[in-house]
Design an enzyme around this catalytic site. Structure first.
Site, PDB file in Angstrom:
ATOM      1  N   PHE A  21      -4.910   7.273   3.368  1.00 44.48           N
ATOM      2  CA  PHE A  21      -5.335   6.046   2.694  1.00 44.48           C
ATOM      3  C   PHE A  21      -4.637   4.881   3.384  1.00 44.48           C
ATOM      4  O   PHE A  21      -3.442   4.652   3.203  1.00 44.48           O
ATOM      5  CB  PHE A  21      -4.989   6.048   1.207  1.00 44.48           C
ATOM      6  CG  PHE A  21      -5.483   4.802   0.505  1.00 44.48           C
ATOM      7  CD1 PHE A  21      -6.807   4.720   0.097  1.00 44.48           C
ATOM      8  CD2 PHE A  21      -4.649   3.717   0.297  1.00 44.48           C
ATOM      9  CE1 PHE A  21      -7.281   3.567  -0.530  1.00 44.48           C
ATOM     10  CE2 PHE A  21      -5.115   2.569  -0.323  1.00 44.48           C
ATOM     11  CZ  PHE A  21      -6.433   2.483  -0.733  1.00 44.48           C
TER      12      PHE A  21
ATOM     13  N   ASP B 234       2.145   4.082   9.173  1.00 43.06           N
ATOM     14  CA  ASP B 234       1.782   3.225   8.050  1.00 43.06           C
ATOM     15  C   ASP B 234       2.793   3.460   6.933  1.00 43.06           C
ATOM     16  O   ASP B 234       2.732   4.440   6.212  1.00 43.06           O
ATOM     17  CB  ASP B 234       0.362   3.570   7.581  1.00 43.06           C
ATOM     18  CG  ASP B 234      -0.088   2.745   6.384  1.00 43.06           C
ATOM     19  OD1 ASP B 234       0.743   2.018   5.810  1.00 43.06           O
ATOM     20  OD2 ASP B 234      -1.269   2.835   6.014  1.00 43.06           O
TER      21      ASP B 234
ATOM     22  N   LYS C  70       3.318  -4.498   0.761  1.00 44.99           N
ATOM     23  CA  LYS C  70       3.638  -4.273  -0.645  1.00 44.99           C
ATOM     24  C   LYS C  70       5.033  -4.790  -1.009  1.00 44.99           C
ATOM     25  O   LYS C  70       5.185  -5.944  -1.373  1.00 44.99           O
ATOM     26  CB  LYS C  70       3.445  -2.803  -1.006  1.00 44.99           C
ATOM     27  CG  LYS C  70       1.977  -2.378  -0.907  1.00 44.99           C
ATOM     28  CD  LYS C  70       1.706  -1.092  -1.619  1.00 44.99           C
ATOM     29  CE  LYS C  70       0.262  -0.650  -1.441  1.00 44.99           C
ATOM     30  NZ  LYS C  70      -0.724  -1.540  -2.055  1.00 44.99           N
TER      31      LYS C  70
END
Length: 411
Positions: free
Chosen positions: A136, A221, A250
């Site tokens: 994801f 990532d 984030k």
């Protein structure tokens, strides 16, 4: 009323849980009735410092009163120190600021392709990027194009070419998939949305060796797993790996606004020239001020070390729950997942029961409940949340049919 307005005028791309939150402080949030909940999801790692951290709010408000967005058409006195701090902490040579995590990933994909053509010598428009099954990396067209989740792809094709998938955790499969036209391997050191999937020990170090041997970029990532989440600054450091490119986001925005970075070694970043890539808001003075404050807070408050200690406690407590509903407990640091037996319980239904118990979290793939609370959480707060979780599990174990019916009523 507010939830009703959101449902009436908002797009149906989310199905919010039945709670309307109005205030937050530290590891707690409150609903419109004044009821307090413990936040065990942390906005998918975005609220790693806790809600409304005073130091980060101060950095935001002071900069907002001083200078807001000027675009990258000009220099600012905030961006340089932010980029320098990020590079020093991660061991990277250069950083390119964006906003969302998906934008950072898209930046990495562009950098890898252009590096393949300009540096590696791959023929034009032939570069391949390999990713892992169960990934994801965001929701843009190119990214969902190499997702292995059917829903993420349904109705959004045709997708850009140049991507292929290999099984997560299988280094031999990666080695077999690499060709002379392979530019990069894109990987989450721990798959968050995929179900908190932790690869076998040594997997990332072997992947790094394979990439080096084949002149392939290793792109990690760490939008969810980075910045202390797993008890190390970066999750890839558990295997002693220094990637060629790194994506952060984030937590980098302190839970206050979107801030992301693509960081890389110099020869990868230098493929960009003025006009190749950009963002109106990426690297704006407010984002840079908050990002720098977030990195400084992470180090000054020793949150990486704290996450390692209390994260081990969280995993021990979850693993100690004796309940047949649990199939497996996975995780590292404060990044944990509890997978439930599908024939005994539905994770989505259990999450709704947890709301009534005062615990907020969310289910994810593999019928898994994720736990990724703010890094500031204490062992006693973890104990309270896990005790409530164990109680709800006991309820579900004693009435599994009712639990499935509850999920069906809300699906």
């Amino acid at each position: 009323m507010k939830a009703g307005l959101e449902a009436r005028f908002g797009a149906g791309n989310y199905a919010p849980l039945p709670v309307t939150l109005v205030r937050g402080e530290g590891v707690y949030v409150w609903d419109e009735s004044g009821r307090r909940y413990i936040d065990m999801m942390g906005a998918y790692s975005a609220v790693s410092f806790g809600h409304c951290h005073p130091r980060l709010v101060k950095a935001l408000t002071e900069q907002a009163q001083r200078l807001d967005t000027i675009s990258r058409a000009y220099f600012s006195d905030r961006l340089g120190p932010f980029l320098a701090r990020a590079c020093a902490l991660t061991g990277m040579d250069a950083a390119l600021p964006m906003n969302s995590g998906a934008e950072a990933v898209e930046t990495a994909l562009k950098a890898a392709r252009k590096w393949a053509y300009k540096v590696k010598g791959v023929p034009t428009d032939r570069a391949q990027i390999i990713a892992a099954e169960g990934n994801f990396h965001g929701r843009t067209i190119s990214i969902v194009g190499f997702s292995s989740v059917a829903q993420y792809r349904d109705g959004f094709g045709p997708f850009p070419a140049g991507f292929r998938l290999v099984p997560f955790g299988d280094a031999a499969a990666l080695a077999g998939a690499i060709t002379a036209e392979t530019a990069a391997f894109l990987i989450e050191p721990i798959q968050g949305e995929g179900g908190i999937n932790v690869p076998p020990p040594g997997y990332l170090s072997e992947v790094a060796r394979i990439c080096r041997a084949n002149n392939v970029l290793l792109l990690c990532d760490e939008v969810q797993s980075g910045l202390g989440r797993t008890g190390r600054l970066l999750a890839c450091q558990h295997d002693g790996v220094q990637p060629d490119g790194l994506m952060l986001g984030k937590a980098l925005g302190g839970g206050l606004l979107p801030v992301s970075l693509f960081l890389a070694r110099r020869d990868v970043m230098d493929v960009f020239t003025p006009g190749d890539h950009g963002s109106t808001f990426g690297g704006n003075p407010i984002a840079a001020a908050v990002g720098l404050a977030a990195l400084d807070t992470l180090i000054d408050e020793r949150l990486v070390e704290h996450a390692a200690t209390v994260g081990a406690h969280l995993l021990r407590r979850l693993a100690s729950i004796d309940n047949p509903v649990i199939r497996e407990v996975r995780g590292r640091g404060l990044f944990a997942g509890v997978e439930l037996h599908r024939d005994m319980a539905d994770a989505g239904a259990l999450v709704r029961r947890l709301i009534r118990a005062g615990v907020l979290t969310k289910d994810t793939h593999r019928n898994t409940i994720r736990f990724a609370p703010p890094l500031i959480i204490s062992e006693s707060q973890i104990d309270w949340a896990v005790d409530r979780f164990a109680e709800v599990l006991e309820e579900v174990a004693s009435s599994p049919v009712e639990a499935h019916q509850e999920q069906g009523a809300h699906s």
